[in-house]
Design a protein around this motif. Structure first.
Motif, PDB file in Angstrom:
ATOM      1  N   GLY A 258       0.802  -1.209   0.000  1.00  0.00           N
ATOM      2  CA  GLY A 258       0.000   0.000   0.000  1.00  0.00           C
ATOM      3  C   GLY A 258       0.840   1.267   0.000  1.00  0.00           C
ATOM      4  O   GLY A 258       1.958   1.294   0.515  1.00  0.00           O
ATOM      5  N   GLY A 262      -2.774   5.933   0.801  1.00  0.00           N
ATOM      6  CA  GLY A 262      -3.928   5.039   0.811  1.00  0.00           C
ATOM      7  C   GLY A 262      -4.674   4.950  -0.498  1.00  0.00           C
ATOM      8  O   GLY A 262      -5.814   4.485  -0.538  1.00  0.00           O
ATOM      9  N   ALA A 280      -7.144  -6.341   5.327  1.00  0.00           N
ATOM     10  CA  ALA A 280      -6.238  -5.213   5.502  1.00  0.00           C
ATOM     11  C   ALA A 280      -5.783  -5.128   6.959  1.00  0.00           C
ATOM     12  O   ALA A 280      -6.402  -5.696   7.856  1.00  0.00           O
ATOM     13  CB  ALA A 280      -6.934  -3.919   5.095  1.00  0.00           C
ATOM     14  N   ARG A 288      -5.439   2.596   9.356  1.00  0.00           N
ATOM     15  CA  ARG A 288      -4.793   1.697   8.404  1.00  0.00           C
ATOM     16  C   ARG A 288      -3.284   1.699   8.600  1.00  0.00           C
ATOM     17  O   ARG A 288      -2.672   2.749   8.750  1.00  0.00           O
ATOM     18  CB  ARG A 288      -5.139   2.138   6.982  1.00  0.00           C
ATOM     19  CG  ARG A 288      -4.301   1.497   5.887  1.00  0.00           C
ATOM     20  CD  ARG A 288      -4.621   2.096   4.525  1.00  0.00           C
ATOM     21  NE  ARG A 288      -3.570   1.786   3.558  1.00  0.00           N
ATOM     22  CZ  ARG A 288      -2.555   2.590   3.281  1.00  0.00           C
ATOM     23  NH1 ARG A 288      -2.469   3.766   3.894  1.00  0.00           N
ATOM     24  NH2 ARG A 288      -1.634   2.244   2.410  1.00  0.00           N
ATOM     25  N   THR A 294      -4.457  -1.466  -0.673  1.00  0.00           N
ATOM     26  CA  THR A 294      -5.781  -0.868  -0.825  1.00  0.00           C
ATOM     27  C   THR A 294      -6.386  -1.250  -2.169  1.00  0.00           C
ATOM     28  O   THR A 294      -5.688  -1.678  -3.086  1.00  0.00           O
ATOM     29  CB  THR A 294      -5.681   0.669  -0.745  1.00  0.00           C
ATOM     30  OG1 THR A 294      -4.808   1.133  -1.782  1.00  0.00           O
ATOM     31  CG2 THR A 294      -5.132   1.112   0.606  1.00  0.00           C
ATOM     32  N   VAL A 298     -10.433  -5.159  -1.046  1.00  0.00           N
ATOM     33  CA  VAL A 298     -10.305  -5.195   0.418  1.00  0.00           C
ATOM     34  C   VAL A 298     -11.685  -5.438   1.012  1.00  0.00           C
ATOM     35  O   VAL A 298     -12.638  -4.715   0.717  1.00  0.00           O
ATOM     36  CB  VAL A 298      -9.706  -3.885   0.962  1.00  0.00           C
ATOM     37  CG1 VAL A 298      -9.762  -3.872   2.489  1.00  0.00           C
ATOM     38  CG2 VAL A 298      -8.266  -3.725   0.498  1.00  0.00           C
ATOM     39  N   SER A 301     -10.987  -5.700   7.845  1.00  0.00           N
ATOM     40  CA  SER A 301      -9.772  -5.212   8.485  1.00  0.00           C
ATOM     41  C   SER A 301      -9.582  -5.901   9.823  1.00  0.00           C
ATOM     42  O   SER A 301     -10.547  -6.335  10.466  1.00  0.00           O
ATOM     43  CB  SER A 301      -9.854  -3.694   8.708  1.00  0.00           C
ATOM     44  OG  SER A 301      -9.915  -3.007   7.482  1.00  0.00           O
ATOM     45  N   ASN A 363     -12.028   1.234   0.271  1.00  0.00           N
ATOM     46  CA  ASN A 363     -10.841   0.775  -0.447  1.00  0.00           C
ATOM     47  C   ASN A 363      -9.668   0.528   0.489  1.00  0.00           C
ATOM     48  O   ASN A 363      -8.731  -0.189   0.139  1.00  0.00           O
ATOM     49  CB  ASN A 363     -10.427   1.793  -1.510  1.00  0.00           C
ATOM     50  CG  ASN A 363     -11.286   1.696  -2.760  1.00  0.00           C
ATOM     51  OD1 ASN A 363     -11.965   0.696  -2.987  1.00  0.00           O
ATOM     52  ND2 ASN A 363     -11.273   2.734  -3.568  1.00  0.00           N
ATOM     53  N   GLN A 364      -9.702   1.123   1.675  1.00  0.00           N
ATOM     54  CA  GLN A 364      -8.650   0.930   2.666  1.00  0.00           C
ATOM     55  C   GLN A 364      -9.038  -0.084   3.731  1.00  0.00           C
ATOM     56  O   GLN A 364      -8.182  -0.841   4.201  1.00  0.00           O
ATOM     57  CB  GLN A 364      -8.313   2.256   3.345  1.00  0.00           C
ATOM     58  CG  GLN A 364      -7.785   3.316   2.401  1.00  0.00           C
ATOM     59  CD  GLN A 364      -7.379   4.583   3.125  1.00  0.00           C
ATOM     60  OE1 GLN A 364      -7.189   4.602   4.335  1.00  0.00           O
ATOM     61  NE2 GLN A 364      -7.244   5.675   2.370  1.00  0.00           N
ATOM     62  N   TYR A 365     -10.316  -0.097   4.131  1.00  0.00           N
ATOM     63  CA  TYR A 365     -10.763  -0.914   5.260  1.00  0.00           C
ATOM     64  C   TYR A 365     -11.805  -1.965   4.908  1.00  0.00           C
ATOM     65  O   TYR A 365     -12.180  -2.768   5.762  1.00  0.00           O
ATOM     66  CB  TYR A 365     -11.350  -0.014   6.362  1.00  0.00           C
ATOM     67  CG  TYR A 365     -10.412   1.049   6.862  1.00  0.00           C
ATOM     68  CD1 TYR A 365      -9.396   0.734   7.761  1.00  0.00           C
ATOM     69  CD2 TYR A 365     -10.539   2.373   6.434  1.00  0.00           C
ATOM     70  CE1 TYR A 365      -8.529   1.706   8.238  1.00  0.00           C
ATOM     71  CE2 TYR A 365      -9.674   3.362   6.907  1.00  0.00           C
ATOM     72  CZ  TYR A 365      -8.674   3.018   7.799  1.00  0.00           C
ATOM     73  OH  TYR A 365      -7.809   3.983   8.269  1.00  0.00           O
TER      74      TYR A 365
END
Length: 378
Positions: A258, A262, A280, A288, A294, A298, A301, A363-365
């Protein structure tokens, strides 16, 4: 469309997806190893027509019409153009790159769920990794079996973990409650050491496929793959799909490539496949991990920054990585499935999504931080 792929599938253990071009398994006779899938049943007569000798058929799989062959480049190209052949892919090497760098049990509500009477009891979790030190003081009660894809004396024992990575992952899933060391998310889950990476951290597509096949054939409930790479394989995807279609919950690290901002789609494989839960990594403040991959794939998390867990020879260490986040989700899934045994793997996956704590950008979590207490009480 059939593809002749020469790909590098880098397995990442711990911190950082670091890639360098690596060739497949070549021999002195000018032939390389290939994974070949038939479009229908395996026809050894066809292989002989292309000059493939019996001793060059290295392995025949049971659940998909796939064989491992030693071929010249000319033979491989010829097979690609045969209508009875679906895929021809080099048996590319995989590499492990490790950096050592712990807390997540309370963050994923393990103790609260234990107080309700659930600890993963009876759930079978396959750890596809570098092996598990089954004699570790915090693991020996829960390690119930294993399998190694290797036959050489140094790597054929699934309970010898020369890297330490698989033992660390196993401890996060199910280190026992014995007043020693650490505690796992699902302290009474059954662990299975499926050694698909050797003691120097190397393996192959074939090895991962063998590990998934063994897991299906031996009744595993959950597969954890704390590994990943930048290149896709149609055959590997089919193995993941097959496991999922057989009722196995498949969990994998999203990857450690990543960007600090992010942004971008950096999720690796096999996590990126639709049949696999991509996990993630987050820190103690639910932020994050800066390394965590990302992208749209994903899904969930879990803690992955500074995670203390077991390492071989009754040792302990803290590591960073989505490799550490993935086993938190595997352990949480074991808790929920024990509490709700009538769920299918598909229903369990949906419940994990629906009850996750929203942390922000999907998209991150993904759906957010796994919350087994809410899942069990729903």
């Amino acid at each position: 469309m059939k593809k002749l792929l020469s790909v590098f599938f880098a397995i990442t253990l711990l911190l950082g997806m670091v890639f360098s071009p690596t060739m497949g398994f070549a021999s002195n006779d000018g032939k390389n190893e290939y994974l070949v899938q038939f479009d229908g049943k395996i026809e050894k007569g066809l292989l002989k027509a292309f000059g493939v000798k019996d001793q060059e058929i290295l392995h025949t799989f049971d659940l998909l019409p796939v064989v491992t062959l030693k071929l010249t480049e000319k033979q491989a190209n010829a097979l690609v153009n045969n209508p009875k052949i679906k895929y021809v892919e080099e048996n590319a090497q995989v590499q492990a790159l490790v950096q050592t760098i712990p807390w997540g049990i309370n963050k994923v509500q393990s103790q609260e769920v234990f107080n309700l009477g659930y600890s993963g009891n009876g759930m079978k979790v396959a750890i596809l990794d570098t092996g598990i030190d089954r004699y570790h003081e915090d693991l020996f009660t829960n390690v119930k079996g294993g399998f190694s894809v290797f036959t050489d004396s140094a790597n054929r024992d699934p309970y010898y973990d020369g890297s330490g990575h698989g033992t660390h992952v196993a401890g996060t899933v199910a280190a026992v409650d014995n007043d020693l060391g650490v505690l796992g998310v699902a302290r009474h889950a059954d662990l299975y050491a499926v050694k698909v990476l050797n003691n120097s951290g190397s393996g192959s597509y074939e090895g991962i496929a063998k590990g998934i096949e063994w897991s299906i054939q031996n009744g595993m409930d959950i597969i954890n793959m704390s590994l990943g790479g930048s290149s896709s394989s149609a055959i590997l995807e089919q193995w993941c799909n097959l496991a999922y279609n057989e009722g196995v919950l498949v969990v994998a690290a999203a990857g450690n490539s990543g960007r600090r901002n992010g942004r971008g789609d950096t999720v690796g494989y096999p996590a990126k496949y639709a049949s696999v839960i991509a996990v993630a990594a987050t820190d103690q403040s639910d932020n994050r991990g800066s390394f965590s991959s990302t992208g749209p794939a994903v899904e969930l998390s879990a803690p992955g920054v500074g995670i203390l867990s077991t390492t071989p020879n009754n040792n302990y260490a803290s590591y960073n990585g989505t490799s550490m986040a993935s086993p938190h989700v595997a352990g949480v899934a074991a808790l929920i499935w024990e509490a709700k045994p009538n769920l299918t793997n598909v229903q369990l996956r949906q419940l994990l999504q629906q009850t996750a704590k929203n942390l922000g950008d999907s998209n991150q979590y993904g759906y957010g931080l796994v919350q087994p207490l809410a899942a069990i009480q729903q």
